[in-house]
Design an enzyme around this catalytic site. Structure first.
Site, mmCIF file in Angstrom:
data_model
loop_
_atom_site.group_PDB
_atom_site.id
_atom_site.type_symbol
_atom_site.label_atom_id
_atom_site.label_comp_id
_atom_site.label_asym_id
_atom_site.label_seq_id
_atom_site.Cartn_x
_atom_site.Cartn_y
_atom_site.Cartn_z
ATOM 1 N N HIS A 1 1.365 7.427 1.592
ATOM 2 C CA HIS A 1 1.063 6.020 1.283
ATOM 3 C C HIS A 1 -0.395 5.704 1.628
ATOM 4 O O HIS A 1 -1.130 5.118 0.823
ATOM 5 C CB HIS A 1 2.029 5.131 2.064
ATOM 6 C CG HIS A 1 1.835 3.672 1.853
ATOM 7 N ND1 HIS A 1 2.713 2.901 1.136
ATOM 8 C CD2 HIS A 1 0.855 2.818 2.266
ATOM 9 C CE1 HIS A 1 2.296 1.649 1.122
ATOM 10 N NE2 HIS A 1 1.168 1.573 1.810
ATOM 11 N N GLU A 2 -0.800 6.089 2.827
ATOM 12 C CA GLU A 2 -2.168 5.810 3.257
ATOM 13 C C GLU A 2 -3.182 6.632 2.470
ATOM 14 O O GLU A 2 -4.288 6.161 2.185
ATOM 15 C CB GLU A 2 -2.314 6.078 4.755
ATOM 16 C CG GLU A 2 -1.387 5.278 5.638
ATOM 17 C CD GLU A 2 -1.474 3.793 5.384
ATOM 18 O OE1 GLU A 2 -2.590 3.304 5.088
ATOM 19 O OE2 GLU A 2 -0.450 3.114 5.455
ATOM 20 N N HIS B 1 -4.125 4.817 -0.651
ATOM 21 C CA HIS B 1 -5.177 3.825 -0.426
ATOM 22 C C HIS B 1 -6.551 4.500 -0.304
ATOM 23 O O HIS B 1 -7.525 4.079 -0.937
ATOM 24 C CB HIS B 1 -4.903 3.041 0.858
ATOM 25 C CG HIS B 1 -3.760 2.076 0.766
ATOM 26 N ND1 HIS B 1 -3.721 1.059 -0.141
ATOM 27 C CD2 HIS B 1 -2.625 1.971 1.512
ATOM 28 C CE1 HIS B 1 -2.608 0.363 0.029
ATOM 29 N NE2 HIS B 1 -1.921 0.895 1.026
#
Length: 984
Positions: free
Chosen positions: A67-68, A71
Site C-alpha cells: 500500500h505504501e 503511494h
C-alpha cells in the site's frame, strides 16, 4: 533506544519497521488464532490455527508495505523525492521531502495506495475461491476481507486518510484555493470522526461488540488529525516568505562555561529570563543551557554547578566553505582583541550596540506573526498511512539517541533518550513493588476477584501511556473510587457474584466513556466542580469506610455486612472473638509499611510486609491457628468482552458511573497538574482525561473495574527519577508476566491485605488540608465535616450529593447578596479603592462611584437596586453623577439588564446622570443587546474610573449645559449624555 529497524531498500526506497509493529503482530496473531480462525474453520487443531494466524499476519504486514509502496512509487513518478517508508502499529507512513506542487499530483498519489489494496483484496478473494486446502483458503479469504476493508476505510472523506486527501485534491483542483480545500476537508474529517465515535460507543455498550473500540479510536484519530492538519495549514500560510533571520533572536544573551547556576539565578531574578542560553567559550558556541534544566537542579547544588555541566554539548559538524571562513574570521577577531587590536564583533555576543542595530522592529513584528501562527499548532502525524493518507513534510533527520513515534500516540515518549532508560527502569521497579500488593488489596476492597486488580493496572497503564500526555501519572485500580462503586453495585447484586462482576465491568466502560467524552466535548471545567473542602472530606470519609470494612479481616472475625455503623457495631460486639495470630500478622504488615516509609519513601514497605506475612503463614502453618488466607486465585489470560449488557443494566449503573467519573476527573486533573508543575513540563489535561477514560474502557472489557489516577503511585514514580511513561509500561509488562503465576497468592493472609489497606487509608487523609480549611473559613470546614460524616456513615453517593448541593447553595447565596462598594480616590494617586478599606481616601463632590463585584443576574437584581439606593446618601454633597465600576461584573443577564434600566430610570427622575467604567466585552455585549448601550451612549462607557470622573464632574456638566441651546439645558441636567460632556 532506537524506534525504527531498517529492513533495507525496495526500488531505491528505504523501508523501516517501527518497534510498535511487534505489538501489532502479537495482538493480531493472538486474535486470529484464538477467535477468528477457530470460529470460521472449526475442527482444525490449535497448531494449525496458530500457523494460519502467523501467515495471515505476515500477509497483512506485506499488504501494508505494498500500500505504501503504491503511494511512494507514484510520488516518485511525479517527480517528488521520497525519504522512506515506515511501518508502525496502526499502518504505514511514507514521507516526502516536499509538499505537493499541484492538486493533480496529490490526487494521483492519494489514489495509488487504496487502488493497490483493492487489487490485493480482489486477487486474494479469487485465490480463496479456488480449490485449495482449507487452511490456505481461509488465510487468503481473510486477507481478501482485510484488504477490501482497508480500501473502504481509507477512502472515507476524512483527513489524513487517503479519501480525505482525495477530497482535498478535488476541492483544490476545482476551486483553486488550497486553504479553503483544507478547511472543508477538516470539517468532513470531524463529522466522520464524531460519527465513528458514536457508532463505536453504541456497538460497544449496547451490542457487546468490544471490537468496536477500534471505531472509537479511529474516530478520535480523525478528529485530532483534522484539527492538526488545519492548524498546520494556517501556520504554513502565515510563515510563507519568512526567513530564519526574520524570527531569530539576533543577539542572544550568552553565558560562560564556568558560570554557576546560583549566579545565573541571581542575574535573571529581576529581569527577563530566556528559555535557553548559548554557552560560549573563546567566542565559540560549545553548548546550550536550557533554563528549565538549571531550575530543576536542587538549590543546595546551585553554588557549585556550572553551565558547562548543565548544558547540552554542541555537536561538532563539518562546516561548508562559507561557514568555515566565518568561523575563521570570528576566531581571528578573538585573537586580535587579545592582542589589543579592534576586530569584528563575533556573532554570539550581546553588546548594547548589537541590540541597537536597525531592523529590530521588523524582526519583532515578524516574530510576533510567527508566534501567533504557531500558537494553535500541536504535533500531528506526518506521512502517508494506510490508516492515514499522505501528509508531505520537509526532510526531518532525527537526532541520534532519540526515539520517534507518531505524534498522537505515546506522547510522553517523543524524543526518548538512551540516558533516560536507567531512571525509567528504577522507577518501573519502584512502581511494581507498590502495585503488586496495592492492586491486590484494592481488588478485594472493590469486591472483585483478586487477579482483576492486576488486569486493571495493566489496562490503565498501557492505555494511558498510549494516549495520555503526563510523564509521571500512574493509572490503575484506586482505593478512592473502589468503595464508591462497590457500595453502589452491592445494592444491585450480591458482592463477588457473577452478576456483580458483570455490572462492575459495564460500569467501568461507562465511566471511561464519560471521562473520554469530557475530553471530546471540551468539558474539562467539570473537573473543578468538586472543591478542595469537598474532596478533603470525601477522602477522609472513604478512609473511614476502608478502615471499618477491613476490621473483620484484621481481627480474624467473620465478615460483616450492612452500613458502616452496622459493621462497626458488629465488630465491637465480637471483639472477644479476636484471633491474636491474625491481629499480629495484620499489625506486623502495617508496622513494616509505616517503618519503611519513615526510613526511606522509596522502600517497598507494603511489598516487604506482604512477602513476610505470606512466608510466615507457610513456614509456621498459621492456617491451623485460624489465620484466613486468600485461597486459590483465578489467573491466566482475562476473558475479553462485556457480559450481561442490557438497556436495564446500563440504566441502573449510569448515575453511579457519572458520580465515579466526576471523582476520577477531579483527581486526575489535580494529580497531573501538580506533578507537571513539580517536574517543570507542560501537560494536556484533556489528553490525560482521554488516556484515563480509555484505561477504564479497556479494564472493563478485560473483566476488571474502573481505574483512576493515583497520587501516591505517581509521587513514587517521580521520586524514583522516572522520566516518561516507559516506567509504567515496564511495570505493567512485569506484572503481566507475573499473572500466569498468580497461583502463588493462595497463601496471602487476608490480615496482610487489611493492614495494607489501612495503611493506604491513613495516607489519603489530608490532615494538613483539614487544618488549613479550619483556619480559613468555618463554613467550608463545616462543609468538609458534613461530607466526611455523610460519606462515612450514610453513603458515598449521598455524601457527595449533599456536599455539592451545600457548596452550590453557599456560592449562590454569596453571589446573590454581594456588597456594593462606594469607591474613593487615594490622595495623590489615580487609584480608586473601597471607602471601607481606606477611610482616608477622598470622594469627588457630587460624584458617587460604586463597585458591584459580581455578575448582575436574576438572583441579585433586586438586591443591586436596593444597595444602590442605600449608597446614594453616602455621596459627598448632593449626587449629580453615578459611575458604576463594572470591573467585577463579568456578565449581565436579561433580569439584571432590566434592573439596571429601572435603576437608571430612578436616577433620571432625580436628575442624576449615569455612566459605566471598565466594562468588559461580555458586559458591553449584554448592554448592547438590551438597548442600554444606546441609551447610555458608547462614549458613556469609560476605560477607567479616573477618566469617567474627570469628564463627569458637576462643573463640566454646567459648562456643557451653558454651551447648548436652552432647549437642551434641562436634558443636560436630567437626561444628560456623558458622551457630549466628554467630547466638549
Amino acid at each position: 533506544m532506537t524506534a525504527n529497524i531498517r529492513l533495507g531498500r525496495i526500488a531505491g526506497i528505504e523501508i523501516s519497521l517501527n518497534w510498535s509493529v511487534l505489538v501489532l503482530f502479537v495482538l493480531l496473531v493472538w486474535t486470529l488464532a484464538s477467535g477468528v480462525f477457530p470460529a470460521t474453520n472449526p475442527g482444525l487443531s490449535h497448531r494449525t490455527d496458530l500457523v494460519m494466524a502467523v501467515a495471515a499476519t505476515v500477509g497483512y504486514v506485506l499488504a501494508l508495505l505494498l500500500h505504501e509502496l503504491g503511494h511512494a512509487l507514484q510520488a516518485r513518478r511525479d517527480g517528488m523525492e521520497i525519504d522512506g517508508i515506515t511501518l508502525w502499529l496502526f499502518g504505514g507512513v511514507a514521507t516526502f521531502r516536499s509538499a505537493f506542487a499541484e492538486a493533480g499530483v496529490e490526487l494521483r498519489v492519494a489514489l495509488a495506495g487504496p487502488l493497490v489494496s483493492l487489487l490485493l483484496g480482489v486477487i486474494a478473494v479469487l485465490v480463496a475461491l479456488a480449490n485449495l486446502p482449507e487452511p490456505v483458503g481461509a488465510v487468503f479469504a481473510w486477507l481478501g476481507y482485510i484488504n477490501l476493508s482497508l480500501f473502504i476505510v481509507n477512502m472515507l472523506p476524512a483527513l489524513p486518510l487517503d479519501g480525505g486527501r482525495v477530497l482535498h485534491a478535488l476541492l483544490w483542483k476545482i476551486k483553486g484555493d488550497e486553504a479553503n480545500a483544507t478547511r472543508v476537508a477538516a470539517i468532513s474529517s470531524r463529522v466522520n470522526g464524531y460519527l465513528l465515535v458514536t457508532a463505536g460507543l453504541f456497538l460497544l455498550v449496547f451490542l457487546n461488540s468490544y471490537s468496536a473500540a477500534w471505531l472509537v479510536f479511529l474516530g478520535w484519530f480523525l478528529i485530532e488529525a483534522a484539527a492538526a492538519g488545519e492548524s498546520e495549514s494556517r501556520a504554513r500560510q502565515a510563515l510563507t516568505g519568512l526567513r530564519v533571520a526574520d524570527v531569530m533572536t539576533p543577539d542572544p544573551v550568552t553565558v560562560a562555561p564556568d558560570l554557576t547556576v546560583e549566579r545565573l539565578m541571581e542575574t535573571t531574578s529581576g529581569g527577563r529570563r530566556y528559555t535557553t542560553y548559548p554557552v560560549v567559550e573563546d567566542d565559540d558556541a560549545v553548548g546550550l543551557l536550557p533554563f528549565s534544566r538549571a531550575a530543576r537542579l536542587p538549590r543546595r547544588r546551585w553554588h557549585d554547578a556550572r553551565a558547562a555541566r548543565r548544558g547540552a554539548g554542541a555537536r561538532r559538524r563539518r562546516l561548508g566553505p562559507r561557514c568555515a571562513r566565518r568561523r575563521q574570521r570570528e576566531r581571528g577577531g578573538a585573537r586580535a582583541r587579545r592582542r589589543g587590536r579592534p576586530a569584528r564583533r563575533p556573532a554570539l555576543d550581546h553588546g548594547p550596540e548589537a541590540r541597537a542595530r536597525g531592523g529590530a522592529p521588523r524582526r519583532a513584528a515578524r516574530r510576533a506573526q510567527v508566534l501567533k501562527a504557531l500558537s494553535s499548532v500541536f504535533p500531528s502525524t506526518s506521512g502517508v498511512s494506510s490508516k492515514g493518507g499522505e501528509q508531505p513534510r520537509r526532510r526531518d533527520v532525527p537526532r541520534r539517541g532519540r526515539t520517534r513515534f507518531p505524534a498522537i500516540l505515546f506522547p510522553s515518549l517523543h524524543g526518548y533518550r538512551r540516558s533516560w532508560a536507567g531512571p525509567d527502569a528504577v522507577a518501573a521497579l519502584t512502581l511494581l513493588s507498590i502495585a503488586v500488593p496495592e492492586q491486590l488489596a484494592t481488588s478485594r476492597l472493590a469486591g472483585m476477584p483478586p487477579i482483576t486488580g492486576y488486569y486493571a493496572f495493566i489496562a490503565g497503564t498501557v492505555m494511558f501511556a498510549l494516549l495520555g500526555s503526563s510523564r509521571h501519572l500512574s493509572v490503575g485500580a484506586d482505593s478512592t473510587i473502589a468503595p464508591l462503586f462497590a457500595a453502589g453495585i452491592a445494592g444491585l447484586a450480591a458482592t463477588a457474584s457473577p452478576r456483580y462482576v458483570e455490572l462492575v465491568g459495564i460500569l467501568a466502560v461507562l465511566v471511561g466513556a464519560i471521562v473520554a467524552l469530557v475530553w471530546l466535548l471540551r468539558l474539562g471545567w467539570i473537573a473543578d466542580f468538586l472543591s478542595t473542602p469537598i474532596i478533603t472530606g470525601y477522602l477522609a470519609g472513604v478512609a473511614v469506610i476502608i478502615v471499618v470494612h477491613q476490621l473483620p479481616d484484621l481481627l480474624g472475625l467473620a465478615p460483616a455486612s450492612g452500613s458502616t455503623l452496622q459493621r462497626l457495631g458488629s465488630v465491637v460486639r465480637r471483639l472477644d472473638e479476636t484471633n491474636g495470630w491474625t491481629l499480629a500478622v495484620g499489625l506486623g504488615v502495617l508496622a513494616i509499611a509505616v517503618a519503611a516509609e519513615r526510613l526511606d519513601r522509596r522502600l517497598p514497605g507494603t511489598l516487604l510486609g506482604l512477602v513476610a506475612a505470606t512466608a510466615a503463614v507457610s513456614a509456621f502453618d498459621l492456617r491451623s491457628h485460624g489465620v484466613a488466607v486468600l485461597g486459590t486465585a483465578a489467573h491466566g489470560a482475562p476473558h475479553v468482552g462485556l457480559h450481561g449488557v442490557s438497556l436495564h443494566a446500563v440504566e441502573s449503573v449510569a448515575p453511579l458511573a457519572a458520580l465515579v467519573a466526576l471523582v476520577v476527573l477531579s483527581q486526575s486533573a489535580a494529580t497531573t497538574r501538580a506533578f507537571a508543575d513539580q517536574g517543570g513540563y507542560e501537560v494536556d489535561v484533556g489528553r490525560d482525561f482521554l488516556g484515563v477514560g480509555a484505561g477504564s474502557v479497556a479494564a472493563g472489557i478485560v473483566g476488571a473495574f474502573a481505574v483512576n489516577a493515583s497520587p501516591p503511585r505517581t509521587a513514587a514514580v517521580a521520586e524514583a527519577g522516572g522520566r516518561t511513561q516507559a516506567a509504567g509500561l515496564g511495570a505493567a509488562a512485569a506484572l503481566a508476566l507475573f499473572v500466569p503465576a498468580a497461583g502463588v497468592l493462595a497463601d496471602v493472609p487476608l490480615a496482610a491485605l487489611a493492614g495494607i489497606l489501612i495503611y493506604v487509608a491513613a495516607r489519603i487523609v489530608r490532615v494538613g488540608d483539614l487544618v488549613a480549611i479550619a483556619r480559613f473559613d468555618r463554613f467550608e470546614f463545616a462543609l468538609t465535616l458534613v461530607t466526611l460524616l455523610t460519606v462515612a456513615f450514610v453513603g458515598v453517593e449521598q455524601g457527595l450529593a449533599v456536599a455539592v448541593a451545600l457548596a452550590i447553595l453557599d456560592r449562590t447565596r454569596r453571589s446573590a447578596r454581594p456588597h456594593l462598594h462606594v469607591l474613593a480616590r487615594i490622595p495623590g494617586t489615580t487609584s480608586w479603592v473601597p471607602l471601607s478599606a481606606d477611610p482616608d481616601a477622598e470622594q469627588e463632590p457630587g460624584v458617587l462611584v460604586v463597585l458591584f463585584a459580581a455578575p448582575l443576574w436574576y438572583a441579585n437584581a433586586v438586591h443591586f437596586r436596593a444597595e444602590l439606593e442605600e449608597a446614594l446618601p453616602r455621596a459627598v454633597g448632593e449626587p449629580r453623577v453615578v459611575i458604576l465600576d463594572a470591573i467585577g461584573m463579568s456578565d449581565i443577564d436579561f433580569t439584571g439588564a432590566r434592573a439596571l434600566a429601572r435603576a437608571i430610570d430612578e436616577l433620571e427622575q432625580r436628575r442624576i446622570a449615569f455612566a459605566i467604567a471598565r466594562a468588559g466585552p461580555q458586559v458591553e455585549r449584554s448592554l448592547a443587546r438590551s438597548g442600554l448601550l444606546d441609551r447610555i451612549g458608547t462614549a458613556g462607557v469609560y476605560p477607567s474610573v479616573g477618566e469617567a470622573v474627570a469628564a463627569l464632574r458637576p462643573e463640566n456638566q454646567e459648562m456643557a449645559a451653558a454651551a447648548r441651546p436652552p432647549a437642551a439645558a434641562w436634558h443636560a441636567s436630567a437626561g444628560w449624555s456623558p458622551g457630549q460632556a466628554r467630547s466638549e
